[in-house]
Design a protein around this motif. Structure first.
Motif, mmCIF file in Angstrom:
data_model
loop_
_atom_site.group_PDB
_atom_site.id
_atom_site.type_symbol
_atom_site.label_atom_id
_atom_site.label_comp_id
_atom_site.label_asym_id
_atom_site.label_seq_id
_atom_site.Cartn_x
_atom_site.Cartn_y
_atom_site.Cartn_z
ATOM 1 N N MET A 1 17.243 25.953 -31.877
ATOM 2 C CA MET A 1 16.526 26.744 -30.890
ATOM 3 C C MET A 1 15.188 27.177 -31.486
ATOM 4 O O MET A 1 15.125 28.072 -32.302
ATOM 5 C CB MET A 1 17.332 27.975 -30.494
ATOM 6 N N SER A 2 14.102 26.533 -31.051
ATOM 7 C CA SER A 2 12.818 26.858 -31.650
ATOM 8 C C SER A 2 11.715 26.974 -30.613
ATOM 9 O O SER A 2 10.551 27.111 -30.963
ATOM 10 C CB SER A 2 12.439 25.784 -32.680
ATOM 11 N N ASN A 3 12.065 26.930 -29.337
ATOM 12 C CA ASN A 3 11.051 26.965 -28.295
ATOM 13 C C ASN A 3 10.662 28.394 -27.949
ATOM 14 O O ASN A 3 11.516 29.248 -27.739
ATOM 15 C CB ASN A 3 11.567 26.273 -27.025
ATOM 16 N N GLU A 4 9.363 28.633 -27.887
ATOM 17 C CA GLU A 4 8.873 29.943 -27.450
ATOM 18 C C GLU A 4 8.758 29.952 -25.935
ATOM 19 O O GLU A 4 8.319 28.975 -25.322
ATOM 20 C CB GLU A 4 7.514 30.225 -28.078
ATOM 21 N N LEU A 5 9.173 31.051 -25.328
ATOM 22 C CA LEU A 5 9.034 31.235 -23.890
ATOM 23 C C LEU A 5 7.719 31.965 -23.647
ATOM 24 O O LEU A 5 7.494 33.047 -24.204
ATOM 25 C CB LEU A 5 10.212 32.047 -23.345
ATOM 26 N N SER A 6 6.858 31.373 -22.836
ATOM 27 C CA SER A 6 5.530 31.951 -22.609
ATOM 28 C C SER A 6 5.276 32.162 -21.118
ATOM 29 O O SER A 6 5.533 31.267 -20.308
ATOM 30 C CB SER A 6 4.430 31.047 -23.168
ATOM 31 N N VAL A 7 4.797 33.326 -20.804
ATOM 32 C CA VAL A 7 4.329 33.661 -19.454
ATOM 33 C C VAL A 7 2.840 33.933 -19.582
ATOM 34 O O VAL A 7 2.424 34.827 -20.330
ATOM 35 C CB VAL A 7 5.053 34.907 -18.907
ATOM 36 N N ASP A 8 2.030 33.129 -18.893
ATOM 37 C CA ASP A 8 0.580 33.234 -19.046
ATOM 38 C C ASP A 8 -0.086 33.590 -17.724
ATOM 39 O O ASP A 8 0.023 32.849 -16.743
ATOM 40 C CB ASP A 8 0.005 31.913 -19.572
ATOM 41 N N ASN A 9 -0.757 34.753 -17.726
ATOM 42 C CA ASN A 9 -1.576 35.189 -16.586
ATOM 43 C C ASN A 9 -0.811 35.172 -15.263
ATOM 44 O O ASN A 9 -1.303 34.698 -14.245
ATOM 45 C CB ASN A 9 -2.835 34.319 -16.475
ATOM 46 N N GLY A 59 -0.643 31.511 -12.425
ATOM 47 C CA GLY A 59 -0.182 31.621 -13.798
ATOM 48 C C GLY A 59 0.852 30.564 -14.118
ATOM 49 O O GLY A 59 1.231 29.749 -13.264
ATOM 50 N N ARG A 60 1.342 30.571 -15.370
ATOM 51 C CA ARG A 60 2.273 29.541 -15.840
ATOM 52 C C ARG A 60 3.438 30.171 -16.585
ATOM 53 O O ARG A 60 3.294 31.214 -17.227
ATOM 54 C CB ARG A 60 1.574 28.566 -16.801
ATOM 55 N N ILE A 61 4.587 29.496 -16.496
ATOM 56 C CA ILE A 61 5.768 29.853 -17.281
ATOM 57 C C ILE A 61 6.211 28.595 -18.004
ATOM 58 O O ILE A 61 6.476 27.567 -17.368
ATOM 59 C CB ILE A 61 6.901 30.390 -16.384
ATOM 60 N N THR A 62 6.284 28.643 -19.326
ATOM 61 C CA THR A 62 6.657 27.458 -20.102
ATOM 62 C C THR A 62 7.681 27.826 -21.164
ATOM 63 O O THR A 62 7.728 28.953 -21.647
ATOM 64 C CB THR A 62 5.422 26.823 -20.788
ATOM 65 N N LEU A 63 8.495 26.839 -21.516
ATOM 66 C CA LEU A 63 9.433 26.960 -22.628
ATOM 67 C C LEU A 63 9.109 25.829 -23.586
ATOM 68 O O LEU A 63 9.402 24.660 -23.299
ATOM 69 C CB LEU A 63 10.875 26.857 -22.138
ATOM 70 N N GLY A 64 8.465 26.171 -24.709
ATOM 71 C CA GLY A 64 7.961 25.118 -25.582
ATOM 72 C C GLY A 64 6.961 24.274 -24.804
ATOM 73 O O GLY A 64 6.008 24.793 -24.228
ATOM 74 N N ASN A 65 7.208 22.964 -24.731
ATOM 75 C CA ASN A 65 6.323 22.068 -23.985
ATOM 76 C C ASN A 65 6.805 21.804 -22.565
ATOM 77 O O ASN A 65 6.233 20.969 -21.860
ATOM 78 C CB ASN A 65 6.193 20.727 -24.729
ATOM 79 N N GLU A 157 18.975 29.367 -24.275
ATOM 80 C CA GLU A 157 18.005 29.713 -25.316
ATOM 81 C C GLU A 157 17.568 31.162 -25.172
ATOM 82 O O GLU A 157 17.292 31.835 -26.170
ATOM 83 C CB GLU A 157 16.790 28.784 -25.247
ATOM 84 N N PHE A 158 17.503 31.630 -23.910
ATOM 85 C CA PHE A 158 17.088 33.000 -23.647
ATOM 86 C C PHE A 158 17.997 33.641 -22.619
ATOM 87 O O PHE A 158 18.361 33.020 -21.620
ATOM 88 C CB PHE A 158 15.640 33.052 -23.124
ATOM 89 N N VAL A 159 18.351 34.899 -22.884
ATOM 90 C CA VAL A 159 19.071 35.718 -21.910
ATOM 91 C C VAL A 159 18.164 36.895 -21.559
ATOM 92 O O VAL A 159 17.637 37.577 -22.444
ATOM 93 C CB VAL A 159 20.410 36.243 -22.468
ATOM 94 N N MET A 160 17.983 37.114 -20.255
ATOM 95 C CA MET A 160 17.167 38.232 -19.798
ATOM 96 C C MET A 160 18.074 39.294 -19.207
ATOM 97 O O MET A 160 18.963 39.002 -18.408
ATOM 98 C CB MET A 160 16.152 37.758 -18.770
ATOM 99 N N LEU A 161 17.857 40.539 -19.630
ATOM 100 C CA LEU A 161 18.674 41.657 -19.177
ATOM 101 C C LEU A 161 17.789 42.673 -18.467
ATOM 102 O O LEU A 161 16.786 43.125 -19.026
ATOM 103 C CB LEU A 161 19.381 42.336 -20.349
ATOM 104 N N ASP A 162 18.164 42.998 -17.234
ATOM 105 C CA ASP A 162 17.387 43.939 -16.436
ATOM 106 C C ASP A 162 18.087 45.301 -16.462
ATOM 107 O O ASP A 162 19.074 45.520 -15.768
ATOM 108 C CB ASP A 162 17.265 43.418 -14.996
#
Length: 238
Positions: A1-9, A59-65, A157-162
């Motif tokens: 597990m090495s992918n960064e989760l990115s939310v851009d703008n 905007g964009r949402i990406t996980l790794g590439n 890879e990611f768990v989101m908790l609200d």
């Protein structure tokens, strides 16, 4: 597990009302990323957009590439991103096992789902004993165990908790934070929206603070000088 989760703008909202204004967030696997802010600041809106529950207006949402922008919920799950709703969201009339199977709904190989469930409940002796018990009859702490185990069925890879601590007693809030840390120890990335800053801040690897639908702070807990600094940012200051 090495992918960064990115939310851009990211820009998004509900109906015609824009709630999130050009927000960027990133999260790493095996780390806990906490998002704080007052009610209406856009915290839950951002994680709902990441989960595929809300469309990104721009905007964009990406996980790794991998491009995730615009994907529906089931596709997000298959790409390794799972959201645990506020309070855990167990199905009260379903048994523990039925709840856990719901976690694997997006996976085609049901034998893989069953094998993962057996491996997971072996880590939670209380669930092993109560596998055929209706989830609604479990204690609050046990229901949180079910919700976390269900989130892990897809091997995300990611768990989101609200707001996982919402409505819980102080003892259960502490236990919940320990469960969150256990996700990190598994190598899972955690994105946690929380109101209980005092309990959540000590477990955070990275911190974001939103106010008025904008990002007001990005850093670590060490970058927050003191409570006055924190509250100044929290209430919309710089």
């Amino acid at each position: 597990m090495s992918n960064e989760l990115s939310v851009d703008n990211l820009v998004t909202g509900y109906g015609k009302q824009e709630i999130v204004h050009d927000i960027s967030v990133s999260a790493r696997p095996g780390q806990i990323t906490c998002i704080f802010g007052p009610n209406g600041s856009g915290k839950s809106t951002v994680v709902k957009a990441i989960a595929g529950l809300l469309p990104a207006w721009s905007g964009r949402i990406t996980l790794g590439n991998t491009e995730l922008t615009g994907l529906p919920v089931h596709a997000m799950v298959r790409n390794g991103i799972v959201m645990m709703p506020q309070g855990g969201g167990v199905f009260p009339r379903f048994t523990v096992m039925e709840n856990l199977r719901m976690g694997g709904y997006a996976l085609d190989n049901k034998q893989v789902v069953e094998d993962r469930i057996e491996a997971l409940i072996a880590d939670y002796p209380n669930l092993q004993r109560r596998r055929n018990t209706a989830a609604g009859s479990l204690s609050g702490g046990e229901q949180m165990m079910v919700a976390i185990a269900r989130a892990l069925v897809t091997d995300p890879e990611f768990v989101m908790l609200d707001e996982p601590s919402a409505g819980l007693s102080p003892a259960l809030v502490h236990e919940t934070m320990e469960r969150v840390v256990s996700l990190k120890e598994r190598g899972v990335g955690v994105i946690m929206v929380e109101q209980n800053i005092r309990e959540a801040l000590p477990v955070a690897d990275s911190v974001y603070i939103f106010a008025g639908g904008k990002r007001k702070f990005a850093g670590t807990q060490k970058d927050i000088r003191d409570d006055n600094h924190l509250m100044s940012i929290y209430m919309g200051g710089d």
